[in-house]
Design an enzyme around this catalytic site. Structure first.
Site, PDB file in Angstrom:
ATOM      1  N   ASP A 149      76.139  44.238  86.634  1.00 19.23           N
ATOM      2  CA  ASP A 149      76.695  42.636  87.077  1.00 19.23           C
ATOM      3  C   ASP A 149      75.349  42.215  88.273  1.00 19.23           C
ATOM      4  O   ASP A 149      74.931  42.631  89.671  1.00 19.23           O
ATOM      5  CB  ASP A 149      77.877  43.065  88.285  1.00 19.23           C
ATOM      6  N   ASP A 179      70.767  47.703  86.936  1.00 18.90           N
ATOM      7  CA  ASP A 179      71.736  47.430  87.459  1.00 18.90           C
ATOM      8  C   ASP A 179      72.287  46.310  86.477  1.00 18.90           C
ATOM      9  O   ASP A 179      71.824  45.504  85.810  1.00 18.90           O
ATOM     10  CB  ASP A 179      72.103  46.886  88.837  1.00 18.90           C
TER      11      ASP A 179
END
Length: 222
Positions: free
Chosen positions: A20, A18
């Protein structure tokens, strides 16, 4: 680090990340923009902000079901504002070096952000651009749907069950679980301790990777 032995005792075909909260911290910028948007539309900021993390903007807005609001138009507005505001965006400790140590064909980024925003934030944080990056435009359903992770694994030519996914947010963790992959939860940006059966990691300094003779990735604790 909460290191679960199984992750260190097996080999992985690829690592999926991922963005953020996992390889960079964009919380300050995101919350500035979303707070202003929420106030403008009469949404309670305090209860709303925890729901924005890890999800696509259009899914966040659609979920509110506000009358007379064009979700696509508002999502485009949010994206433009976020591209223009990268102040305070920094890498998660040692993330750039860790990513740089991986074979380029053995890792991918899977983010709920649109591609232009993802590239802007990674540049601001000094994160290397991956050879494979799945963004909001690439899937019909965002996290917690596993589509993004399944697509990344396919593009890398590996089975999802042979992947280790690095995540931080609830919807992303659910997507990783649904994909059937192993999971490492990055806790750097968590304000409260996370209760989970998965391995957790506060800094990439704590781990390194060895590529074995067959080209598989093996985690090592530093």
């Amino acid at each position: 680090m909460s290191a679960h032995a199984p992750l260190f005792n097996r080999a992985f075909g690829a690592f999926l990340f991922d963005m953020d909260g996992t390889v960079l911290n964009s919380i300050a910028a995101a919350e500035r923009i979303w707070s202003a948007w929420a106030l403008r539309h009469g949404v309670d900021v305090e209860t709303f902000l925890p729901t924005i993390h890890g999800a696509r903007a259009i899914d966040t807005i659609t979920r509110l079901n506000l009358p007379g609001l064009d979700a696509e138009e508002q999502a485009a507005y949010i994206t433009a504002a976020e591209i223009n505001d990268v102040e305070g965006i920094v890498e998660i400790p040692a993330a750039a070096a860790f990513l740089g140590s991986l074979p380029k064909d053995r890792w991918a980024m899977v983010t709920s952000a649109p591609r232009d925003l993802a590239l802007r934030r990674m540049a601001a944080a000094g994160i290397p651009e991956p050879a494979v990056m799945i963004t909001a435009e690439d899937v019909k359903a965002g996290k917690p749907d596993p589509s993004g992770y399944l697509l990344a694994a396919k593009k890398l030519g590996v089975e999802p069950t042979d992947c280790l996914i690095f995540e931080d947010a609830t919807v992303g963790i659910q997507a990783a679980e649904a994909a059937g992959a192993a999971l490492m939860i990055i806790t750097t940006t968590h304000q409260h301790p996370v209760e989970t059966a998965h391995a957790t990691l506060a800094s990439y300094d704590a781990i390194s990777v060895k590529v074995d003779a067959d080209g598989w990735l093996r985690l090592r604790a530093n």
